[in-house]
Design a protein around this motif. Structure first.
Motif, PDB file in Angstrom:
ATOM      1  N   MET A   1       1.763   4.552   1.394  1.00  0.00           N
ATOM      2  CA  MET A   1       2.109   4.003   0.218  1.00  0.00           C
ATOM      3  C   MET A   1       0.696   3.392  -0.299  1.00  0.00           C
ATOM      4  SD  MET A   1       4.950   0.802  -0.945  1.00  0.00           S
ATOM      5  CE  MET A   1       4.726  -0.183  -2.598  1.00  0.00           C
ATOM      6  N   THR A   2      -0.017   2.659   0.640  1.00  0.00           N
ATOM      7  CA  THR A   2      -1.151   1.727   0.381  1.00  0.00           C
ATOM      8  C   THR A   2      -2.440   2.707   0.240  1.00  0.00           C
ATOM      9  OG1 THR A   2      -0.477   0.053   1.980  1.00  0.00           O
ATOM     10  CG2 THR A   2      -2.690   0.107   1.564  1.00  0.00           C
ATOM     11  N   GLU A   3      -3.145   2.170  -0.759  1.00  0.00           N
ATOM     12  CA  GLU A   3      -4.402   2.995  -0.886  1.00  0.00           C
ATOM     13  C   GLU A   3      -5.854   2.339  -0.855  1.00  0.00           C
ATOM     14  OE1 GLU A   3      -1.904   5.855  -4.307  1.00  0.00           O
ATOM     15  OE2 GLU A   3      -3.870   4.697  -4.945  1.00  0.00           O
TER      16      GLU A   3
ATOM     17  N   VAL B   1      -7.666   1.042  -4.367  1.00  0.00           N
ATOM     18  CA  VAL B   1      -7.134  -0.174  -5.309  1.00  0.00           C
ATOM     19  C   VAL B   1      -6.494  -1.153  -4.447  1.00  0.00           C
ATOM     20  CG1 VAL B   1      -6.297   1.558  -7.294  1.00  0.00           C
ATOM     21  CG2 VAL B   1      -4.793   1.104  -5.348  1.00  0.00           C
ATOM     22  N   ALA B   2      -6.234  -2.401  -5.218  1.00  0.00           N
ATOM     23  CA  ALA B   2      -5.498  -3.432  -4.429  1.00  0.00           C
ATOM     24  C   ALA B   2      -4.070  -3.208  -4.285  1.00  0.00           C
ATOM     25  CB  ALA B   2      -5.448  -4.662  -5.173  1.00  0.00           C
ATOM     26  N   SER B   3      -3.518  -2.771  -3.380  1.00  0.00           N
ATOM     27  CA  SER B   3      -2.278  -2.184  -3.019  1.00  0.00           C
ATOM     28  C   SER B   3      -1.155  -3.368  -3.115  1.00  0.00           C
ATOM     29  CB  SER B   3      -1.944  -1.111  -1.932  1.00  0.00           C
ATOM     30  OG  SER B   3      -3.128  -0.217  -2.113  1.00  0.00           O
ATOM     31  N   SER B   4      -1.662  -4.668  -2.873  1.00  0.00           N
ATOM     32  CA  SER B   4      -0.648  -5.609  -2.829  1.00  0.00           C
ATOM     33  C   SER B   4       0.214  -5.824  -4.275  1.00  0.00           C
ATOM     34  CB  SER B   4      -1.114  -7.028  -2.786  1.00  0.00           C
ATOM     35  OG  SER B   4      -2.367  -7.162  -3.592  1.00  0.00           O
TER      36      SER B   4
ATOM     37  N   GLU C   1      -2.302   5.051  -7.440  1.00  0.00           N
ATOM     38  CA  GLU C   1      -2.921   6.007  -8.356  1.00  0.00           C
ATOM     39  C   GLU C   1      -2.636   7.425  -7.888  1.00  0.00           C
ATOM     40  OE1 GLU C   1      -7.057   5.005  -8.207  1.00  0.00           O
ATOM     41  OE2 GLU C   1      -7.175   3.701  -9.701  1.00  0.00           O
ATOM     42  N   CYS C   2      -2.120   7.475  -6.597  1.00  0.00           N
ATOM     43  CA  CYS C   2      -2.025   8.874  -6.072  1.00  0.00           C
ATOM     44  C   CYS C   2      -0.987   9.422  -7.143  1.00  0.00           C
ATOM     45  CB  CYS C   2      -1.325   8.621  -4.895  1.00  0.00           C
ATOM     46  SG  CYS C   2      -0.751  10.414  -4.211  1.00  0.00           S
ATOM     47  N   SER C   3      -1.298  10.775  -7.476  1.00  0.00           N
ATOM     48  CA  SER C   3      -0.512  11.424  -8.711  1.00  0.00           C
ATOM     49  C   SER C   3       0.532  12.493  -7.998  1.00  0.00           C
ATOM     50  CB  SER C   3      -1.453  12.327  -9.638  1.00  0.00           C
ATOM     51  OG  SER C   3      -2.172  13.431  -9.005  1.00  0.00           O
TER      52      SER C   3
ATOM     53  N   LYS D   1      -4.533   7.989   0.764  1.00  0.00           N
ATOM     54  CA  LYS D   1      -3.716   6.825   1.428  1.00  0.00           C
ATOM     55  C   LYS D   1      -4.350   6.573   2.739  1.00  0.00           C
ATOM     56  CE  LYS D   1      -0.159   7.216  -1.643  1.00  0.00           C
ATOM     57  NZ  LYS D   1       0.140   5.984  -2.524  1.00  0.00           N
ATOM     58  N   TRP D   2      -4.136   4.985   3.006  1.00  0.00           N
ATOM     59  CA  TRP D   2      -4.463   4.719   4.484  1.00  0.00           C
ATOM     60  C   TRP D   2      -3.387   3.670   4.871  1.00  0.00           C
ATOM     61  CZ3 TRP D   2      -9.562   1.477   4.714  1.00  0.00           C
ATOM     62  CH2 TRP D   2      -9.431   0.274   3.791  1.00  0.00           C
ATOM     63  N   TRP D   3      -3.452   3.285   6.110  1.00  0.00           N
ATOM     64  CA  TRP D   3      -2.524   2.521   6.759  1.00  0.00           C
ATOM     65  C   TRP D   3      -1.097   3.360   6.642  1.00  0.00           C
ATOM     66  CZ3 TRP D   3      -4.667  -0.541   9.953  1.00  0.00           C
ATOM     67  CH2 TRP D   3      -5.949  -1.123   9.473  1.00  0.00           C
TER      68      TRP D   3
END
Length: 781
Positions: free
Chosen positions: A507-509, A512-515, A521-523, A537-539
């Motif tokens: 989920m987290t990218e 961008v501020a993923s909070s 933005e991942c399409s 993605k990371w984490w």
């Protein structure tokens, strides 16, 4: 008609009055049913199910293929009854969205083929329980079966009839009044004698219609245990049968119909071979079932007009019984026991009258809180005792071996593997039934039950894995259980529940501020019968686990023309799909968190997966995320309490062993205060965690939003402080590998970010508090 022996249970030779032209049927199916003729030399055999009392139902077998056929009864029929075209329509709609029903294959309105209209559906393998006491299974499985059944009913009633395009399927508002009128007419048309209780009950129902007779949900009309097919080995619903009475109406009529066995007259033996319900351990009480149902739907468990809906259910069943006997007199019924129905109409009506006079409180009864504030169920108490014993005998003694494995393999390619002792522990836990405890449909546990169990498992970093209760798999399994299609469940949920594979959540990218998850933005773009995923993605926790085979990826599917929270979706992506690049592991304060599969950066470059991998539908990502973050959202909090207990234990042991400035550490006031403050903090966050769990149990995730947000902030903050003080008490050893405290701190500090930063939760809490205060003020005015 070919009526050779069939292995299908509860079938026999077709009754003389229900026989039809098998050759005509075979020719029709060969022409109109795709795949029917793949074995042209095989003969079509037909057997009749004996359990049905309404539309005759048949088991068809041609070679290795099996089907089920439903048709209208022959002869004169009651008005508006046996509308099998409606059955086919609603099953087709429900199957298309992944609700558990047999796949409808073909509908034939031409009565010339076999004498009446009919439809054909896939045959579903599984277990059907005719006895509501479910003999031959363990109490835990019996409880889990009932939980799965009530969760399925809540799922049905939560469907949106507009999005199902079933607006014209029923009249809607005024359902209760129509039901009383319809079943009064049905009974009068079929009555063979005058039964005063039926007339009295009809009059009472019409005079006591509920004020809220305007709810419009898709309802089944005959939802009960023996109309459900359960998985052959798991306590999971795979198909709901017999949609003849389905319509748009009041959902409590289904819930009451399911609850009638709690009041079933002992003089009528048809529903049960066991006369004493209370002796059957594992069957939830009516209030417990209602609590689970209301939690799943997010409604108050104190249901209004419950006596009306129970009385209506008995009136309806009595009317059905009269109709069955009427068809018996006409020679149209499939069951050999049909003649017995003449004798049950009166006691059913009298029971309905008795229930109409009762006052019910459907909320769970208040328990004695002198011993504890949040009371476990009996099942929960038993499981917790067994978990504690398992921890003491098997988990904690294995800690040294597990830690040594990772120390020895720190710079080896085996660092992402798990020591063999973990597999042994899993086998033992599964054998003892201590498996998948987090999922109520499997375990039969409440959230309060699981909160105390999770606290126990939180005392050892690998204990959750031993019970198959580890993140992120628990959250992913909840997603598939709640929102996955049958195909998705078979392909991914079942092996996850078995523990044969693992998963990760993306989920987290990084860009961008993923909070603010609407920034993602991942399409995820549709291309024919596929979706193509592009993004970083990371984490992605768990991706380093060698058993990780599937990722749930959240990304953007829709354009900006819809609201921000309907632009994202979730999709299943097998890790070995071309274009999936597992880039690198990310460290947490220098720790790779090897045992839990680490936290990875993953790139998706033109990753193509089937369109059937999309979960629930386009634009439903945030809806799924909220469901995923319900019970699963506080599992971390539950476990951190156990971690805090271990940290406090380390602090106390060090304080008793070490001498500084000529006295034990605990004799120094500051250390004594650390110990006292830690105990106070643990008790506080345990109570808040249990309150959140209790709120989920009684109000549902949506009704527990504030409590969930509060504990998400309070637990990691408090435990971080406790671990920090334990480190301080241990001095240099506290930040070394000699003690687990540094790793504890790293993991706990991460929780203040993992499911959303503290600041996001605090803003949400403030907003809810302001709203509650304003509502309270308006109420006073």
């Amino acid at each position: 008609m070919e009526t050779g022996a069939s292995r299908e249970p509860e079938t026999a030779e077709v009754l003389p009055q229900h026989k039809f032209d098998c050759r005509s049927l075979e020719a029709y199916l060969h022409q109109h049913l795709p795949g029917f003729g793949v074995e042209p030399e095989a003969k079509l055999t037909v057997a009749q199910y004996r359990s049905g009392q309404s539309n005759p139902t048949f088991y068809l077998q041609k070679g290795f293929q099996a089907y089920v056929l439903r048709k209208k009864p022959p002869g004169s029929l009651l008005p508006k009854a046996h509308k099998i075209d409606r059955e086919f329509k609603v099953q087709k709609t429900l199957f298309s969205i992944g609700f558990p029903v047999p796949k409808p294959l073909l509908y034939c309105s031409d009565a010339c083929v076999i004498g009446t209209e009919f439809y054909v559906m896939e045959h579903v393998q599984g277990r059907i329980f005719r006895d509501f006491t479910i003999p031959g299974v363990s109490p835990a499985e019996r409880s889990a079966i009932y939980v799965a059944m009530i969760e399925t009913l809540a799922q049905l009633h939560s469907l949106n009839i507009q999005s199902l395009q079933l607006e014209g399927y029923g009249t809607g508002a005024g359902y209760c009044k129509r039901q009383v009128s319809t079943w009064t007419k049905q009974y009068q048309a079929a009555a063979h004698q005058d039964i005063p209780a039926m007339n009295q009950l009809s009059d009472w129902l019409m005079k006591n219609l509920p004020d809220n007779d305007n709810e419009e949900n898709l309802i089944h009309g005959d939802f009960k245990l023996d109309n459900i097919v359960f998985h052959p080995k798991e306590s999971r619903v795979v198909a709901v049968l017999d949609w003849e009475l389905s319509t748009i109406g009041h959902p409590l009529s289904d819930l009451a119909h399911l609850s009638v066995f709690y009041f079933w007259p002992r003089t009528i033996p048809l529903l049960s071979q066991s006369p004493h319900l209370q002796e059957n351990i594992g069957i939830p009480s009516m209030e417990e079932l209602i609590s689970i149902y209301c939690r799943c739907r997010g409604i108050n468990s104190n249901l209004p007009n419950w006596n009306f809906f129970l009385a209506l259910s008995y009136f309806k069943i009595a009317g059905i019984a009269q109709g069955v006997y009427s068809r018996y007199l006409l020679g149209n019924n499939a069951s050999e026991s049909s003649f017995q129905f003449a004798n049950i109409v009166q006691p059913l009506a009298e029971t309905g009258l008795q229930l109409s006079k009762r006052t019910f409180s459907t909320a769970l009864p208040q328990t004695d809180t002198t011993r504890q504030l949040f009371v476990q169920t009996r099942t929960g108490q038993e499981v917790l005792t067994r978990v504690k014993q398992f921890m003491k005998q098997h988990i904690l003694p294995a800690e040294k071996e597990v830690i040594e494995f990772y120390v020895q393999n720190e710079n080896s390619v085996d660092k992402w593997k798990k020591p063999l002792v973990i597999d042994k522990l899993k086998e033992m836990a599964k054998a003892e039934g201590l498996w998948n405890l987090f999922l109520p449909a499997v375990s039969g546990l409440s959230q309060v039950d699981y909160a105390l169990i999770a606290e126990e498992t939180g005392k050892c970093f690998f204990a959750p894995d031993a019970f198959n209760c580890q993140a992120p798999d628990t959250g992913n399994m909840e997603v598939l259980h709640l929102y996955g299609s049958e195909k998705q469940k078979q392909q991914w949920l079942e092996p996850l529940l078995q523990g044969s594979i693992a998963s990760c959540f993306c989920m987290t990218e990084p860009n961008v501020a993923s909070s603010d998850a609407t920034n993602i933005e991942c399409s995820i773009q549709q291309d024919g019968d596929s979706y193509v995923i592009n993004g970083k993605k990371w984490w992605c926790s768990g991706a380093g686990n060698p058993k990780c085979k599937i990722a749930i990826v959240m990304g953007k599917t829709n354009n900006n023309s819809v609201t921000r929270h309907k632009q994202h979706s979730m999709i299943l992506v097998p890790i070995n799909t071309p274009g999936v690049e597992v880039v690198r592991p990310l460290s947490v304060f220098g720790y790779l968190d090897n045992f839990h599969g680490g936290h990875f950066e993953i790139h998706f470059n033109q990753v193509r997966v089937p369109a059937t991998n999309l979960i629930l539908g386009e634009g439903r990502g945030f809806e799924i995320a909220q469901g995923r973050l319900g019970p699963g959202r506080i599992h971390h909090c539950m476990r951190t309490i156990g971690l805090a207990e271990r940290a406090l234990q380390s602090m106390c042991e060090r304080a008793k062993q070490r001498v500084a400035f000529k006295k034990k550490l605990y004799s120094h006031e500051v250390v004594a205060h650390w110990i006292a403050e830690s105990r106070i903090a643990i008790e506080e966050i345990r109570l808040l965690t249990l309150k959140a769990a209790h709120s989920i149990d009684t109000l549902g995730s949506s009704g527990a939003k504030k409590e969930i947000a509060m504990i998400k902030v309070a637990a990691p903050r408090a435990v971080c402080k406790i671990v920090d003080q334990a480190i301080q008490a241990c001095g240099g050893a506290g930040v070394s590998h000699e003690y687990p405290l540094a790793n504890m701190y790293a993991l706990t500090r991460t929780l203040r970010l993992a499911d959303g930063p503290d600041e996001v939760h605090l803003s949400a809490i403030a907003k809810m508090e302001l709203w509650d205060q304003a509502r309270s003020l308006r109420a006073k005015v």
